[in-house]
Design a protein around this motif. Structure first.
Motif, PDB file in Angstrom:
ATOM      1  N   GLU A 116       0.827  -1.206   0.000  1.00 49.20           N
ATOM      2  CA  GLU A 116       0.000   0.000   0.000  1.00 49.20           C
ATOM      3  C   GLU A 116       0.864   1.259   0.000  1.00 49.20           C
ATOM      4  O   GLU A 116       0.580   2.228  -0.714  1.00 49.20           O
ATOM      5  CB  GLU A 116      -0.929  -0.001   1.208  1.00 49.20           C
ATOM      6  CG  GLU A 116      -2.027  -1.067   1.136  1.00 49.20           C
ATOM      7  CD  GLU A 116      -2.836  -1.146   2.417  1.00 49.20           C
ATOM      8  OE1 GLU A 116      -2.552  -0.340   3.333  1.00 49.20           O
ATOM      9  OE2 GLU A 116      -3.735  -1.997   2.504  1.00 49.20           O
ATOM     10  N   ARG A 117       1.930   1.256   0.795  1.00 50.93           N
ATOM     11  CA  ARG A 117       2.804   2.427   0.855  1.00 50.93           C
ATOM     12  C   ARG A 117       3.492   2.652  -0.485  1.00 50.93           C
ATOM     13  O   ARG A 117       3.604   3.795  -0.972  1.00 50.93           O
ATOM     14  CB  ARG A 117       3.854   2.237   1.960  1.00 50.93           C
ATOM     15  CG  ARG A 117       4.886   3.352   2.056  1.00 50.93           C
ATOM     16  CD  ARG A 117       4.236   4.695   2.391  1.00 50.93           C
ATOM     17  NE  ARG A 117       5.246   5.742   2.504  1.00 50.93           N
ATOM     18  CZ  ARG A 117       4.962   7.029   2.680  1.00 50.93           C
ATOM     19  NH1 ARG A 117       3.709   7.430   2.774  1.00 50.93           N
ATOM     20  NH2 ARG A 117       5.929   7.923   2.770  1.00 50.93           N
ATOM     21  N   ALA A 118       3.964   1.571  -1.111  1.00 43.53           N
ATOM     22  CA  ALA A 118       4.593   1.696  -2.419  1.00 43.53           C
ATOM     23  C   ALA A 118       3.614   2.256  -3.445  1.00 43.53           C
ATOM     24  O   ALA A 118       3.965   3.110  -4.269  1.00 43.53           O
ATOM     25  CB  ALA A 118       5.132   0.337  -2.878  1.00 43.53           C
ATOM     26  N   SER A 119       2.356   1.799  -3.368  1.00 47.11           N
ATOM     27  CA  SER A 119       1.333   2.285  -4.288  1.00 47.11           C
ATOM     28  C   SER A 119       1.071   3.773  -4.091  1.00 47.11           C
ATOM     29  O   SER A 119       0.906   4.522  -5.055  1.00 47.11           O
ATOM     30  CB  SER A 119       0.046   1.482  -4.103  1.00 47.11           C
ATOM     31  OG  SER A 119      -0.980   1.961  -4.944  1.00 47.11           O
ATOM     32  N   VAL A 120       1.042   4.210  -2.832  1.00 50.92           N
ATOM     33  CA  VAL A 120       0.829   5.628  -2.525  1.00 50.92           C
ATOM     34  C   VAL A 120       1.939   6.483  -3.143  1.00 50.92           C
ATOM     35  O   VAL A 120       1.686   7.591  -3.658  1.00 50.92           O
ATOM     36  CB  VAL A 120       0.758   5.844  -1.001  1.00 50.92           C
ATOM     37  CG1 VAL A 120       0.831   7.330  -0.656  1.00 50.92           C
ATOM     38  CG2 VAL A 120      -0.519   5.238  -0.439  1.00 50.92           C
ATOM     39  N   LEU A 121       3.163   5.966  -3.110  1.00 49.36           N
ATOM     40  CA  LEU A 121       4.293   6.705  -3.675  1.00 49.36           C
ATOM     41  C   LEU A 121       4.410   6.538  -5.185  1.00 49.36           C
ATOM     42  O   LEU A 121       5.304   7.130  -5.809  1.00 49.36           O
ATOM     43  CB  LEU A 121       5.597   6.240  -3.008  1.00 49.36           C
ATOM     44  CG  LEU A 121       5.715   6.490  -1.499  1.00 49.36           C
ATOM     45  CD1 LEU A 121       7.021   5.916  -0.971  1.00 49.36           C
ATOM     46  CD2 LEU A 121       5.631   7.983  -1.184  1.00 49.36           C
ATOM     47  N   GLY A 122       3.537   5.708  -5.768  1.00 48.02           N
ATOM     48  CA  GLY A 122       3.584   5.468  -7.207  1.00 48.02           C
ATOM     49  C   GLY A 122       4.748   4.598  -7.627  1.00 48.02           C
ATOM     50  O   GLY A 122       5.271   4.753  -8.743  1.00 48.02           O
ATOM     51  N   LEU A 123       5.156   3.670  -6.749  1.00 50.56           N
ATOM     52  CA  LEU A 123       6.306   2.826  -7.012  1.00 50.56           C
ATOM     53  C   LEU A 123       5.915   1.357  -7.009  1.00 50.56           C
ATOM     54  O   LEU A 123       4.976   0.953  -6.319  1.00 50.56           O
ATOM     55  CB  LEU A 123       7.392   3.042  -5.940  1.00 50.56           C
ATOM     56  CG  LEU A 123       7.925   4.469  -5.750  1.00 50.56           C
ATOM     57  CD1 LEU A 123       8.857   4.516  -4.556  1.00 50.56           C
ATOM     58  CD2 LEU A 123       8.652   4.943  -7.005  1.00 50.56           C
TER      59      LEU A 123
END
Length: 603
Positions: free
Chosen positions: A182-189
């Motif tokens: 989820e955190r990676a998705s938030v950062l667009g990574l």
């Protein structure tokens, strides 16, 4: 059970058991890690209600991961033993002997720069085992040689063995977590890009903390092994020490950003070595007064071991041309760069995998890429080196025996340590009949309450503790990356920065890792001095984790009236005070001589 304090203590118990057995009872890791595995399985089943099938799948997952790690370690050890038996190490040693007679200069070039390069190529404690005998052959006391080899195992360690602590440790520790995805998705990574971002923040923290490591080496040599026992004598080469630091750390940042975590220490250390050796040969920033150890008859008995300093017996093998000796390491760098940057080659090598995406029908997955692994590169270069260095069959067999015997000591510990970590992580509602969060998340919740927003100050200490207990930055990251990530989310700060701080602390912990101390001491014939060495290396370790924690705190909260800014200000004030005292002190006597007279003596 919903008592957070009790659950946190239970989650911490496997780690405490390993720590007590290693430190309190001084048991080898090959005994402590199996005991920790049994404890974590018992707690997972009894208190977290983890299914036995999930425990078995997690164990298999850990074994696959450990096998991939051992593959890399074996390749690195095989390359080192191959170069030792072929005589290349003897030639590499000669590269450093005629640059300067000043022991501080020699320690920085061999320890900091060459050691960083070896760490980038091999990792797993090999730098101390390589640079210590080189310095012993140059006339360093055995304990001083080991001390230097241990102190440099900090800045380059997070990217040792071509990035293994990040690519295997951090990535493996965060693997499978929904919160991380989820955190990676938030950062667009993507997840690999998220791990690379953690690697970039890690090298930035190292660049700040590592700037003073060469100066620490010089000061500790003078303070512990000089005739006058004055730490301030090390400041006599502070310009050269800082130049050597920047020559390695700045290229490391650039390689990390443009090429990836694999090349950070490998090419950063090599670039720094080339820059400093070339400039030092021209006399750039060389000291006017030469510092040396006291006369050998005045050395303390505990400084020396079974091998005589400067005897030349520590590095064996025939001599060869300089380019021929360095060629294997240059090939490693070239092959790794090509395999990571040429898309068709990368796709072909990474297309071969061994493992499963659904171990025992539990949705737990793990696979290794044997051709894409750095282990394959190391072994390929060894095969080429046999012909390049015209090695005899007996030398080749001896190199394999040497690497195999060195691997055996780490194999048992890792084959239990990594499954321990995976069982530790794979607990919670997704793996059994409980409503509890996984052990790392529970431990994070318990740590977040007392730590609060100041947690970044404590994060590197956890990483250092993990490395000390497990004997490896990679295993420390496997154990604590998800814990650090979850703690950061609990207190509302960027988790990638806290995980990077964990990686930095884990790297610094290598300075006091018993396994590294024993291995480095053994190659110079030093026995029973582990306690003395830890008492020395605890000084730079403390500096490193305090500075890394405070810089991380400032990264997150900014400059201002906060704990991170205050600690940074105090450290800067101490440094300025020491520099002023060093400039005001009289020229040392006894162990110092003019550079011109020293040059005449050598001629």
């Amino acid at each position: 059970m919903d008592n957070l304090a009790l659950l946190s203590l239970l989650a911490l118990t496997p780690i405490l058991v390993v720590g007590v057995l290693l430190v309190g009872f001084r048991l080898p890791a090959m005994y402590a890690m199996p005991a920790g595995y049994v404890v974590v399985v018992g707690i997972a089943v009894l208190f977290w209600r983890t299914d036995w099938m999930a425990v078995a799948a997690s164990t298999i997952q850990g074994l696959i991961l450990a096998a991939g790690l051992l593959y890399i370690i074996f390749g690195a050890l095989l390359l080192l033993s191959t170069l030792t038996k072929s005589g290349a190490v003897a030639t590499i040693r000669a590269t450093f002997t005629d640059i300067s007679p000043d022991r501080r200069i020699q320690a920085v070039i061999i320890g900091w720069l060459f050691g960083s390069f070896i760490e980038g190529a091999s990792g797993f404690g090999t730098p101390a085992a390589v640079v210590a005998p080189l310095m012993l052959a140059l006339g360093f006391p055995a304990m001083a040689a080991v001390m230097v080899g241990l102190v440099i195992q900090s800045t380059p360690v997070s990217f040792g063995a071509v990035g293994t602590p990040i690519l295997v440790g951090v990535a493996g520790g965060l693997d499978g977590s929904e919160q991380v995805a989820e955190r990676a998705s938030v950062l667009g990574l993507t997840l690999p890009e998220f791990v690379s971002e953690i690697g970039l923040q890690t090298v930035l923290l190292h660049a700040v903390a590592g700037t003073l490591v060469p100066l620490f080496i010089c000061c500790m040599l003078c303070g512990f092994y000089g005739e006058n026992r004055r730490f301030s004598d090390g400041f006599g080469v502070w310009r050269f020490a800082l130049f050597s630091a920047f020559a390695m750390t700045i290229p490391s940042i650039l390689y990390n950003y443009f090429l990836g975590v694999e090349f950070t220490s490998l090419l950063g250390g090599l670039t720094g070595l080339v820059i400093v050796v070339l400039t030092a040969r021209k006399g750039f920033l060389m000291p006017k007064r030469i510092w040396d150890f006291p006369p050998r008859q005045d050395w303390l008995a505990r400084w020396t071991g079974r091998i005589e300093s400067g005897s030349g017996d520590e590095v064996v093998g025939r001599r060869m041309g300089l380019l021929q000796a360095w060629a294997p390491y240059l090939m490693v760098a070239a092959i790794l760069v090509g395999s990571r940057t040429i898309a068709p080659v990368q796709e072909w090598l990474s297309g071969v995998t061994i493992g499963s995406d659904d171990i025992l029908d539990t949705s737990i997955a793990q696979a290794v890429e044997p051709l894409y692994s750095p282990g394959a590169t190391f072994i390929l270069v060894c095969l080429i080196t046999y012909g390049l260095h015209r090695m005899k069959g007996a030398e080749i067999i001896a190199s394999w025996k040497m690497a195999g015997s060195q691997l055996a000591g780490a194999a048992v510990a890792l084959l239990f340590a990594v499954p321990l970590v995976r069982v530790f992580i794979n607990t919670g509602a997704d793996f059994g009949g409980t409503t509890l969060e996984s052990m790392p998340l529970t431990l994070a919740a318990g740590a977040a309450e007392p730590g609060g927003t100041a947690w970044p100050l404590y994060a590197p200490w956890i990483g250092a503790l993990g490395a000390f207990v497990a004997g490896s930055n990679t295993v420390s990251n496997l154990m604590f990356s998800l814990f650090q990530f979850s703690t950061a989310e609990q207190i509302g700060v960027p988790p990638e920065t806290v995980v990077a701080t964990q990686a930095v602390g884990g790297a610094a912990g290598n300075m006091i890792t018993v396994h590294n101390i024993v291995a480095a001491s053994a190659v110079v014939g030093l026995v029973g001095r582990e306690g003395d060495l830890i008492r020395q290396t605890i000084i730079p370790l403390t500096y490193y984790v305090v500075l890394a924690g405070s810089v991380s705190h400032v990264f997150i909260h900014g400059l201002g009236v906060n704990a991170g800014t205050i600690v940074l200000a105090l450290l800067l004030a101490v440094l300025v005070l020491l520099l002023r005292r060093a400039d005001a002190s009289k020229p040392p006597s006894g162990t110092m001589r003019d550079a011109e007279s020293s040059k005449g003596d050598r001629e």
